[in-house]
Design a protein around this motif. Sequence first.
Motif, short mmCIF file in Angstrom:
data_model
loop_
_atom_site.label_atom_id
_atom_site.label_comp_id
_atom_site.label_asym_id
_atom_site.label_seq_id
_atom_site.Cartn_x
_atom_site.Cartn_y
_atom_site.Cartn_z
N LYS A 112 0.84 -1.20 0.00
CA LYS A 112 0.00 0.00 0.00
C LYS A 112 0.87 1.25 0.00
CE LYS A 112 -4.25 1.89 2.03
NZ LYS A 112 -5.54 1.22 1.93
N ASP A 127 2.81 0.41 -5.62
CA ASP A 127 1.66 -0.31 -6.18
C ASP A 127 1.11 0.34 -7.45
OD1 ASP A 127 1.38 -2.48 -4.26
OD2 ASP A 127 0.95 -0.89 -2.83
N THR A 182 -5.00 -0.30 -4.19
CA THR A 182 -4.54 -0.07 -2.81
C THR A 182 -5.69 0.13 -1.84
OG1 THR A 182 -4.31 2.36 -2.99
CG2 THR A 182 -2.38 1.01 -3.62
N LEU A 235 -6.31 -2.72 0.59
CA LEU A 235 -5.11 -3.23 1.26
C LEU A 235 -4.94 -2.67 2.67
CD1 LEU A 235 -2.49 -2.97 -1.65
CD2 LEU A 235 -3.74 -5.01 -0.89
N ALA A 246 -2.09 -1.35 5.03
CA ALA A 246 -0.74 -0.82 4.84
C ALA A 246 0.28 -1.58 5.66
CB ALA A 246 -0.72 0.66 5.20
N ASP A 268 -4.09 4.75 -1.30
CA ASP A 268 -2.82 5.26 -0.78
C ASP A 268 -2.50 6.61 -1.44
OD1 ASP A 268 -0.20 4.85 0.66
OD2 ASP A 268 0.47 5.16 -1.41
#
Length: 190
Positions: free
Chosen positions: A117, A121, A150, A153, A155, A172
């Motif tokens: 993340k 990406d 992201t 996801l 992080a 992100d």
Amino acid sequence: MSTEELQAWLRRFAELVHEHKDELTALDSAIGDADHGANLDRGMTAVLAALEEAPPADAAALLKKTGATLVSKVGGASGPLYGTLFLRMAGADTFPAALRAGYEGVLARGKAEPGDKTMVDALGPACDALDAGRSVAEAAQAAAEGRDATVPLVARKGRASYLGERSAGHADPGATSTALLLQAAAETLS
């Protein structure tokens, strides 16, 4: 890569960062320290001023000056990561090779991997598209898809990783600004 094309790319990226500054900051306030948009906007403004003040002789000098300016003017992770991206790009002759070199530099500097993340990406899929012979526009689309990926996801790097599961559900900020970088490339590089 001509110096003129690269300058047009950087100008367009600076415009996009400025246009999306509040969005980038809002994303960063959800999972970071709420400074990504402001920091990157300040950094790109400084880059344009530095290039105007002392126009670089060639593409490599332009990329080096861009990277050095971002490292010196942008706080947080953005300055070192974007600075490294541009500094590493300076050693290549073509945009695909330059972006790949920049990506490798970001991987080494940030110690992030795909799926963490981060800007990686979005940057990785763009590099993969260019390496496969696809157009810059297709690379920009790959970066946008990487940014979107992201959102679910959790992080694993940076300040967002402190939130654990709460980092899921937000794009992100670094991947978002990277998608803007590739959008600017698709609009300006032939």
